[in-house]
Every structure is written in C-alpha cells, then in structure tokens.
Write an enzyme that holds these catalytic residues in place. Structure first.
Site, short mmCIF file in Angstrom:
data_model
loop_
_atom_site.label_atom_id
_atom_site.label_comp_id
_atom_site.label_asym_id
_atom_site.label_seq_id
_atom_site.Cartn_x
_atom_site.Cartn_y
_atom_site.Cartn_z
N ASP A 1 -12.55 -9.20 4.00
CA ASP A 1 -13.71 -9.53 2.99
C ASP A 1 -13.64 -11.01 3.48
O ASP A 1 -15.03 -11.50 3.31
CB ASP A 1 -12.65 -9.21 1.92
CG ASP A 1 -13.75 -8.42 1.16
OD1 ASP A 1 -13.92 -7.51 2.74
OD2 ASP A 1 -14.46 -7.62 0.63
N ASP B 1 -6.20 -7.10 4.51
CA ASP B 1 -7.53 -7.06 3.42
C ASP B 1 -8.07 -8.12 3.19
O ASP B 1 -9.41 -7.67 3.02
CB ASP B 1 -6.90 -6.23 2.43
CG ASP B 1 -7.76 -6.05 1.50
OD1 ASP B 1 -9.04 -4.80 2.26
OD2 ASP B 1 -7.60 -5.80 -0.69
N TYR C 1 1.06 -1.35 0.11
CA TYR C 1 0.08 -0.28 -0.26
C TYR C 1 0.88 1.59 -0.28
O TYR C 1 0.42 2.30 0.00
CB TYR C 1 -0.83 0.15 1.56
CG TYR C 1 -2.07 -0.70 1.37
CD1 TYR C 1 -2.48 -2.55 0.83
CD2 TYR C 1 -3.56 0.03 1.13
CE1 TYR C 1 -3.59 -2.74 0.98
CE2 TYR C 1 -4.56 -1.04 0.46
CZ TYR C 1 -4.71 -2.60 1.22
OH TYR C 1 -5.23 -3.33 0.20
N LYS D 1 3.52 -15.81 5.18
CA LYS D 1 4.43 -16.51 4.61
C LYS D 1 5.22 -16.43 3.98
O LYS D 1 5.75 -15.92 3.15
CB LYS D 1 3.89 -15.51 3.05
CG LYS D 1 3.02 -16.24 1.39
CD LYS D 1 2.46 -17.66 1.58
CE LYS D 1 2.78 -18.52 0.80
NZ LYS D 1 2.05 -19.95 0.46
C1 IPM Z 1 -10.44 -1.66 2.65
C2 IPM Z 1 -10.69 -1.77 1.51
C3 IPM Z 1 -9.54 -0.37 0.84
C4 IPM Z 1 -8.28 -1.38 1.26
C5 IPM Z 1 -10.01 -0.02 -0.83
C6 IPM Z 1 -10.78 0.76 -0.74
C7 IPM Z 1 -7.96 0.91 -0.86
O1 IPM Z 1 -10.65 -2.52 0.74
O2 IPM Z 1 -11.06 -0.62 3.78
O3 IPM Z 1 -10.51 -3.10 2.63
O4 IPM Z 1 -7.43 -1.95 0.07
O5 IPM Z 1 -7.40 -1.10 2.04
MN MN Z 2 -10.65 -4.53 1.68
#
Ligand code: IPM
Ligand code: MN
Length: 362
Positions: free
Chosen positions: A259, A255, A138, A197
């Site tokens: 999810d 990240d 990032y 990893k």
């Molecule tokens: C999150 C989102 C962000 C990230 C994006 C929108 C930049 O996916 O908050 O997880 O990758 O951190």
């Molecule tokens: Mn995300």
C-alpha cells in the site's frame, strides 16, 4: 491456429465491474492486434449476491473457476456487509483454494503521474514486491479465550513452513533473474532484497533468512542479495526507492508495504497486482478497493484494472500484448490524463479505457 484463453471475470463490488469492463475492452483490443482469442465469462460473486442469497461463494465456485486459464477480479467489499466476511469468504478463499502462493505487486511510477515523493520520477520508482500469499497471520492459526472479559486473550500467529518459504523464494529469485534491473538494462545487478524483521521475529524471519541465503548461494549466485528490516524498508521506499529492484517478503509485511508502494506510484487508481499460482490458475486485480462513493458515476480510474490485465497476459505467455498494453497506459498517463484520482482524470472511466484500447490497436 491462434491461441485461445478462457478468462473468468469477477467484477465484484462497487466500482469493480466498471473497471473490469475497461480492462476487458483493452484486452480485446490486444487480442485482436496480436492474434489470439480471449473468451470472457462473468461471475457475479460479491456483496450484492451475498446480500441477496446469503451465500458468499456457491459450493461449486472454486471448481468452476479452476477450469479457466486465468481470473480477472474487480473489487471485493460492500458497505452493507460486515468487514471480513467477503474478504475472507471470496478473496482470501480463492487465493488459498487455488494455491496462489505469490502476490506480485509492481511499484512503477508511469510518466505524467504525480508522485507524492519530492524529487522522485519514473527513473526512481521501478521495483516489484513479491509478497508470499498463503501463510503468515493470514492462516487463521490462533484463537480467543475469555472473550468479552477483562482477561480476554487473543492470539493470531504468523505461520510459515519451510516449503512455503522455499517456493516463494524460488519464484522471487527466478523473477529477479529474468526481470531484474540488469535484465532490463537498468542496472548493474539483478537484486533480490528480503524484507523481514529478524531482530524481533527471531523464529519466523530467521527461517526466511536462512532459506534465502541457502537458496541464493546454491542456485542464484548471479542474483545480488540484500536484507532490510520491514520498518527500514518503509523508510527507504520513501527516501530512496531507487535502491530497490525485487523485494520478497511474507504475507503481512507484503500487504502493508505494497500500500505504501502504491501511493508512491500514484495511488490505488494505478496499482495492479497478480495472485499467482505458477502451476495453476492465477487471479489478477487492481489492488484498490471497491470505492462505494464513486460507484456508477463513470469517474473511477480503470488503469489499475487495465494493468492487472497486462499482468495476466504476461503470465499467460502473451508477452508482446502485455508490453503493448503497458506502453499504451504509459502513453495515456503521459499525454492524456490530468490526474489519476477519480473524477479528476479529465476523462470518464470509459473514455480512459477507449484511449488505451485505441493506442493498443494502433
Ligand atoms: C490486499 C487486501 C487484502 C489482504 C484484504 C482485503 C483481505 O488488503 O489484497 O492487499 O489483506 O491481502
Ligand atoms: Mn492490502
């Protein structure tokens, strides 16, 4: 004298303003009940403002936001703006400029919420991911050469300093000690698992692994340490989520796995997160997106934003009010809602906010 907090609200794009409105409603109910004051100030940052003015964030935005005790964010992302511009220019910029180096993402299945994992209930899905929030891929380290030719080279590096790793690990160990399963009366140990990893990223996660064990051995002998590769982590999050307590990991893996975690806890309608600077101004958000197709219909689920509000209160030190909101959310998911999905809740967005707010006020 009751305490008073100044909160910046960035509703943002799509359904963002609708869900933050409900979060504010619930937070006001909690403040009234627990005798503190919340002063909310709205900021119109987001896609609509960008399309109108050509400016992603005004020059003084970060300094302005820095004056607050915390920030509540709805969602960033607009269908008419190229992906990346708003995310980088607002969300990531605020995380970086305010040095919110922790992204705290609880993965908790509430009662009554449908779980896609067979045979798993709230007793199995109850852990927290501490995602490092300032480093890794990032940082924009890298570049592209010979662009557009068959020989194009693209490099985008995962970057970590020992300083970044250590401060994140310290937060994670402290969190595991205070809020781990043993501390909550739900297990024999407080456990911190490093997700990495080390078999391929032999520089990056070797640094994490050494720092993890050094710190654990030196300062946190009471916290049990585990290690999982990220691919295996994904597998166990589905197969045996009850194994996890607190997971710490880098920005990119964090990240991705959060999810996956979010969908196991009932999806984006319910998953909340906090971008935390333990020494500064933190920002709390539902982790789902701006959901353009549901915008303005009063059908989006506001509970993730409400949960983000509860996390905000915990970070501000209003522990009781935070717990009261989370309990009210659990009451509503267990007794009042048909589904967590937009349009299928059995209630409108504002009704769900009302249900939680009135439960908090009881
Ligand atoms: C999150 C989102 C962000 C990230 C994006 C929108 C930049 O996916 O908050 O997880 O990758 O951190
Ligand atoms: Mn995300």
């Amino acid at each position: 004298m009751s305490k008073s907090y100044n909160i910046a609200v960035i509703g943002g794009d799509g359904t963002g303003p609708e869900v933050t409105r409900e979060a504010v409603k619930v937070l006001q109910a909690a403040a009234a009940k627990f005798n503190f004051k919340l002063n909310f100030t709205d900021y119109d940052f987001g896609g609509a403002r960008f399309l109108r003015t050509g400016e992603v964030l005004p020059a003084n935005a970060v300094d302005e936001l820095r004056k607050h005790d915390a920030i509540l964010l709805g969602a960033i992302g607009h269908p008419d703006v190229k992906p990346g511009i708003l995310e980088k220019g607002i969300l990531l910029k605020l995380r970086f400029d305010l040095d919110q180096y922790i992204n705290l993402r609880p993965v908790r299945l509430y009662p009554g919420v449908e779980c896609p994992l067979k045979g798993k209930g709230p007793e199995h899905i109850d852990y927290v991911v501490v995602r490092e929030n300032t480093g890794d891929s990032y940082t924009g380290t890298g570049g592209v050469t010979m662009k557009g030719t068959p020989h194009e080279v693209a490099v985008q590096s995962g970057v970590y300093t020992r300083f970044q790793v250590d401060r994140c690990l310290k937060y994670a160990f402290e969190y595991a000690r205070k809020h781990g399963k043993k501390a909550r009366g739900k297990g024999e140990h407080n456990t911190l698992a490093l997700c990495g990893k080390t078999n391929v990223l032999t520089f990056l996660y070797d640094l994490w692994e050494r720092a993890f064990h050094e710190m654990g051995e030196r300062d946190y002998k009471d916290v049990k340490r585990e290690y999982y590769h990220v691919d295996a982590t994904c597998m166990w999050m589905v197969k045996n989520p009850e194994w996890f307590d607190v997971i710490v990991t880098g920005n990119m893996f964090g990240d991705i796995i959060t999810d996956l975690g979010a969908i196991t806890q009932g999806g984006m309608g319910i998953a909340a997160g906090g971008n935390i600077n333990p020494e500064g101004v933190s920002m709390f958000e539902p982790i789902g997106g701006s959901a353009p197709k549901y915008t303005g219909k009063n059908i989006i689920n506001p509970l993730a934003a409400v949960g983000a509000g509860a996390m905000m209160l915990q970070t501000l030190g209003e522990e009781k009010a935070s717990v009261a909101i989370e309990s009210a959310v659990m009451y509503v998911t267990a007794n009042k809602m048909k589904s967590m999905a937009a349009g299928k809740m059995g209630h409108s967005t504002t009704e769900v906010g009302d249900l939680v707010a009135s439960k908090v006020a009881e």
